[in-house]
Structures are given as C-alpha cells and as structure tokens.
Motif scaffolding. Structure first.
Motif, PDB file in Angstrom:
ATOM      1  N   LEU A   1       0.859  -1.194   0.000  1.00 38.34           N
ATOM      2  CA  LEU A   1       0.000   0.000   0.000  1.00 38.34           C
ATOM      3  C   LEU A   1       0.891   1.238   0.000  1.00 38.34           C
ATOM      4  O   LEU A   1       1.726   1.420   0.889  1.00 38.34           O
ATOM      5  CB  LEU A   1      -0.914  -0.009   1.214  1.00 38.34           C
ATOM      6  CG  LEU A   1      -1.963   1.120   1.307  1.00 38.34           C
ATOM      7  CD1 LEU A   1      -2.925   1.064   0.124  1.00 38.34           C
ATOM      8  CD2 LEU A   1      -2.731   1.021   2.624  1.00 38.34           C
ATOM      9  N   PHE A   2       0.691   2.098  -1.014  1.00 31.82           N
ATOM     10  CA  PHE A   2       1.562   3.263  -1.203  1.00 31.82           C
ATOM     11  C   PHE A   2       0.734   4.386  -1.805  1.00 31.82           C
ATOM     12  O   PHE A   2      -0.205   4.148  -2.575  1.00 31.82           O
ATOM     13  CB  PHE A   2       2.716   2.903  -2.156  1.00 31.82           C
ATOM     14  CG  PHE A   2       3.595   4.048  -2.537  1.00 31.82           C
ATOM     15  CD1 PHE A   2       4.628   4.451  -1.702  1.00 31.82           C
ATOM     16  CD2 PHE A   2       3.401   4.727  -3.730  1.00 31.82           C
ATOM     17  CE1 PHE A   2       5.453   5.523  -2.054  1.00 31.82           C
ATOM     18  CE2 PHE A   2       4.217   5.802  -4.089  1.00 31.82           C
ATOM     19  CZ  PHE A   2       5.241   6.192  -3.238  1.00 31.82           C
ATOM     20  N   ALA A   3       1.073   5.625  -1.455  1.00 36.66           N
ATOM     21  CA  ALA A   3       0.371   6.783  -2.017  1.00 36.66           C
ATOM     22  C   ALA A   3       1.362   7.901  -2.297  1.00 36.66           C
ATOM     23  O   ALA A   3       2.421   7.979  -1.672  1.00 36.66           O
ATOM     24  CB  ALA A   3      -0.701   7.272  -1.049  1.00 36.66           C
TER      25      ALA A   3
ATOM     26  N   ARG B   1      -7.329   4.637   6.242  1.00 33.18           N
ATOM     27  CA  ARG B   1      -5.865   4.650   6.292  1.00 33.18           C
ATOM     28  C   ARG B   1      -5.285   6.022   5.967  1.00 33.18           C
ATOM     29  O   ARG B   1      -4.254   6.413   6.518  1.00 33.18           O
ATOM     30  CB  ARG B   1      -5.309   3.555   5.378  1.00 33.18           C
ATOM     31  CG  ARG B   1      -5.456   2.195   6.029  1.00 33.18           C
ATOM     32  CD  ARG B   1      -5.380   1.030   5.072  1.00 33.18           C
ATOM     33  NE  ARG B   1      -5.489  -0.218   5.824  1.00 33.18           N
ATOM     34  CZ  ARG B   1      -6.620  -0.743   6.265  1.00 33.18           C
ATOM     35  NH1 ARG B   1      -7.764  -0.123   6.026  1.00 33.18           N
ATOM     36  NH2 ARG B   1      -6.626  -1.870   6.949  1.00 33.18           N
ATOM     37  N   LEU B   2      -5.940   6.760   5.103  1.00 36.07           N
ATOM     38  CA  LEU B   2      -5.493   8.127   4.841  1.00 36.07           C
ATOM     39  C   LEU B   2      -5.698   9.013   6.065  1.00 36.07           C
ATOM     40  O   LEU B   2      -4.852   9.865   6.382  1.00 36.07           O
ATOM     41  CB  LEU B   2      -6.236   8.710   3.635  1.00 36.07           C
ATOM     42  CG  LEU B   2      -5.889   8.089   2.273  1.00 36.07           C
ATOM     43  CD1 LEU B   2      -6.797   8.654   1.187  1.00 36.07           C
ATOM     44  CD2 LEU B   2      -4.428   8.326   1.908  1.00 36.07           C
TER      45      LEU B   2
ATOM     46  N   PRO C   1      -7.814  14.047  10.119  1.00 38.28           N
ATOM     47  CA  PRO C   1      -9.233  14.050   9.735  1.00 38.28           C
ATOM     48  C   PRO C   1      -9.545  14.742   8.423  1.00 38.28           C
ATOM     49  O   PRO C   1     -10.561  14.438   7.793  1.00 38.28           O
ATOM     50  CB  PRO C   1      -9.918  14.758  10.920  1.00 38.28           C
ATOM     51  CG  PRO C   1      -8.814  15.476  11.647  1.00 38.28           C
ATOM     52  CD  PRO C   1      -7.581  14.681  11.427  1.00 38.28           C
ATOM     53  N   GLN C   2      -8.698  15.682   7.972  1.00 34.18           N
ATOM     54  CA  GLN C   2      -8.970  16.342   6.684  1.00 34.18           C
ATOM     55  C   GLN C   2      -8.995  15.346   5.521  1.00 34.18           C
ATOM     56  O   GLN C   2      -9.640  15.609   4.500  1.00 34.18           O
ATOM     57  CB  GLN C   2      -7.903  17.398   6.406  1.00 34.18           C
ATOM     58  CG  GLN C   2      -8.071  18.706   7.158  1.00 34.18           C
ATOM     59  CD  GLN C   2      -6.976  19.678   6.812  1.00 34.18           C
ATOM     60  OE1 GLN C   2      -5.824  19.527   7.237  1.00 34.18           O
ATOM     61  NE2 GLN C   2      -7.293  20.688   6.026  1.00 34.18           N
ATOM     62  N   ALA C   3      -8.317  14.231   5.693  1.00 33.04           N
ATOM     63  CA  ALA C   3      -8.265  13.239   4.621  1.00 33.04           C
ATOM     64  C   ALA C   3      -9.620  12.599   4.341  1.00 33.04           C
ATOM     65  O   ALA C   3      -9.808  11.975   3.292  1.00 33.04           O
ATOM     66  CB  ALA C   3      -7.243  12.154   4.955  1.00 33.04           C
TER      67      ALA C   3
END
Length: 432
Positions: free
Chosen positions: A298-300, A339-340, A346-348
């Motif tokens: 898992l990667f962003a 996960r974000l 919380p903005q995610a």
C-alpha cells in the motif's frame, strides 16, 4: 456465407504500446500490416477514464522520468505537457516512526535491494530460492526487511514467496533509472499518447477484434476473429505472456514455447485517485508520499496537477490487492479513507471524488503492472519467448531488455520485434 480472407504482410495482435510501436516501425519500413485489438480502445495497461467530477484521469500506467528516453521522446514529439510530481516535504510511514528511524529503515531497505542485485542471477546457490526465502536469511532489522518486502510486493505486485530470486535480480537490473521513477506524469494522460500513436495507423488498426485462433496458412499464418479471417506472412503477438498463453494456437505451439508462456503470473493492482479541494498535506510540510508498514503493497503519493486540482494516487499491490479485490466500491473507499485519515489526519476524510480501477484478473491483460515468472526453474523462458516460432513472434514489455513492465519497456520491445520481422521479410524476399 463464409467470410472472405484478407491478406497482409504482418498481423499484430494487441494495441498496447508494444503493438503500436511495432506497427509504426513497420509503417516507416513500408510493410503492410494490420493491428487487431480486443478492447474498444488502445493502450493495454494504459487507460484513461472520467472520474466523478468529469475529469479525465489516468486509471492505468501513468508515470515516467527522464531516465526513460523512448517514452520521454515520444511525449515531447507529440507536444505533451509534463506535470512534475510533488515530492517536497516529509515522507510518511505508518504506523509512524521517528524521522531518524524512518530514514535508517529506508536506507537499510535500499541496501538490501542493492545487496540482492549484486548477486549473480546464475549463482548456483540461488536457483531454488524465492525472494521471501532469501530475505528470511538476511540479518537486517525487522523493520527494514518489512519495508523491502513491501517494496517488492508494491512494485512487482506479487507475493515475495512467489517470485524467484534470480528473476527479480535479473528484472530489477534492467530498471536503470537513477531519478525518481514517478518524476512526471502527462497533463492530458498517458492514454492520450497511445491514442496519438494509434491515429497514425489509420484503418490499419481495428478495435473490438479479439483473436479467436492462430493457425498455419499456405503463405504463413491465418488469424481468425469473430468478424474476420486474415492471412499474413508473419504474426506478432504483442501481449503479456500470460495473456498470450491463452490464445488458441492450432496446432499447439512447440512444447518448449508453450511451457515458457505458461510460467508467468499477472500482478495484482488496484489504482485509486482521491481528489480533494486543496492539497492540505502540503500545508503541514508533507510530500503526500506514504507507505504503510502494516499493509505491505500500500503506497500513495501526490498526483495533483496544480493547487486547484489536488489529488493523491493510491496503489494497492500484490497480496493486499487480492484480499481487497472482492470489496465493492463503498467498502474499498472506507478502507482507503480510514488509512489516509490515520496517516494524514481528519482532513483526509473530506474527499471530493474517489475513483478506483481494479486491474486484478483483468479480462484482456490479466492484471498489472506486468506479468512475472513464478517458476523458479524457468531460467530460459524469456529467451524461448523471444525466439518465438517463426512466422509467429512474441513481444511484450515483460521481455524487454530495458524497463520490463513499464511503458518504456513496451516501446523498446515493440521496436525490437519489428526489426526482427523486417529482417525475416527481407530474407524471404531475397530468397524468392
């Protein structure tokens, strides 16, 4: 009523970058050809779709860098706009680590990769080892080994215990970029570049033409689709090996070649673009780049076109993609959002659009980013595939001498195959 038989010099099966590149080389050489593509579009594992905001986004292969000369040259030739991937700021690992420890973990994981690549793929001590077997024998700290495993499963998109060590060494040595491979993406999508190449082929390209059978013909090879029967002097199968293996060859291909095509497995990837009103992570001096140590694969990273087009691209690779494959869109969004939020706060959760593309078990390409050899004994598979069974030839990014599994590799593979076919046609003409 029996359909009439068309005739051409070369049939190319598949209109990904391999097939398109080969076709353009044949066109320049004045050789007659047809390109048959099963999908209703070109590009193969490169694809663009409209998200929920109506924006055209890359849902498949997307990134490139200056160390990939062929795709960079094509993008410049066709006047593409390059968007530089935002990388300023802190890289996040989750669960969180102190910066010094995170830096050490990264450095050690890269040292593991370098140590692996120093091994000779022909070393008699490694033929039966998978990457997981070899990693277990290393004496590095657990966090670094976990980071390396996540790298393998995120980039090559299969479980480390499925990938032969010799294969990963050989494959990784051909990925030669020294700059960040996610350096750029194209403002109007990588798919638009595939469409530019296809536009030069005119009526020599036919979509929605899935090949049903490949068989001998008096003057070469006969290719049958649901709509046409075509005879050609030469045929190029420009498909990933695992997909090529599923074609109906009548009679069957030589046993060694059939076996070489059968030792590959497609990677598993789910690609997600998460749109936000603004790139809020930048306000906290974060790059948007994230890796989850508790979720290998898992990667962003930041995929914003500009400050008004804020986005994160999230890749789910390997075993994790297979586990999340059965989830519906809502459940997948819940998993990713949670996960974000863990990583960014919380903005995610304030998402403007969530768009996902599950490449796992794709009908026409098998998966993404590429196929990998999973038989530890199949040392000669690539050589056998590249030799083909003339007048039937095979090409794919997977067997490219540079950047296997990338658009760059597909372009190189297509051009090499076209040169081989041109030579065969020239030899045949001189001997007739």
């Amino acid at each position: 009523m029996k359909s009439s038989i068309e005739r051409t010099d070369v049939v190319i099966v598949g209109a990904g970058f391999t097939g398109l590149s080969a076709a353009l080389e044949l066109k320049r050489a004045g050789i007659d050809f047809l390109v048959l593509e099963a999908r209703d579009r070109v590009g193969g594992r490169v694809e663009a779709v409209r998200n929920g905001l109506g924006e055209l986004i890359d849902s498949g292969g997307q990134f490139l860098c200056v160390d990939m000369p062929e795709v960079m040259k094509l993008a410049r030739t066709y006047g593409k706009t390059f968007v530089e991937t935002y990388i300023e700021g802190e890289f996040i690992t989750h669960p969180s680590m102190k910066p010094a420890r995170a830096e050490r973990t990264y450095r050690v994981s890269m040292a593991i990769r370098e140590r692996m690549n120093r091994i000779d793929p022909d070393d008699p001590a490694i033929p039966g080892l998978t990457v997981a077997d070899w990693l277990e024998r290393q004496h590095d700290e657990a966090d670094a080994k976990a980071a390396f495993r996540s790298l393998v499963e995120g980039l090559w998109c299969l479980a480390a215990d499925k990938v032969p060590l010799w294969y990963l060494i050989d494959n990784d040595r051909r990925i030669t970029n020294e700059v960040f491979e996610l350096q750029y993406f194209l403002g109007d999508t990588m798919q638009s570049l595939a469409e530019d190449l296809a536009a030069e082929l005119g009526d020599r390209l036919r979509l929605n033409q899935a090949v049903a059978r490949v068989e001998p013909a008096p003057q070469g090879v006969r290719i049958s689709t649901g709509a046409a029967t075509i005879e050609a002097r030469e045929v190029l199968i420009a498909l990933p090996p695992a997909t090529a293996a599923k074609l109906d060859f009548t009679p069957a291909l030589p046993a060694e070649l059939a076996s070489a095509l059968g030792v590959w497995e497609s990677g598993a990837v789910i690609k997600i673009l998460v749109r936000y009103a603004k790139p809020f992570w930048r306000e906290r001096a974060l790059s948007g780049m994230m890796m989850w140590r508790d979720q290998p694969g898992l990667f962003a990273c930041d995929a914003s076109k500009d400050a008004d087009h804020a986005a994160l691209v999230v890749f789910v690779g390997g075993p994790l993609a297979l586990r999340w494959h059965p989830l519906g869109e809502a459940a997948l969004q819940a998993e990713i959002t949670a996960r974000l939020v863990q990583a960014l706060g919380p903005q995610a959760a304030d998402i403007a659009d969530f768009s996902s593309r599950d490449w796992t078990h794709d009908r026409w390409s098998g998966g993404a980013y590429s196929d990998l050899i999973t038989d530890v004994t199949a040392r000669n598979a690539e050589r056998v595939i590249l030799a083909g069974a003339p007048p039937i030839y095979f090409a794919a990014s997977e067997v490219s001498p540079s950047f296997p599994g990338y658009v760059e590799g597909a372009i190189v593979a297509g051009r090499i195959a076209a040169a081989k076919i041109q030579s065969a046609i020239a030899t045949s003409a001189s001997g007739s």
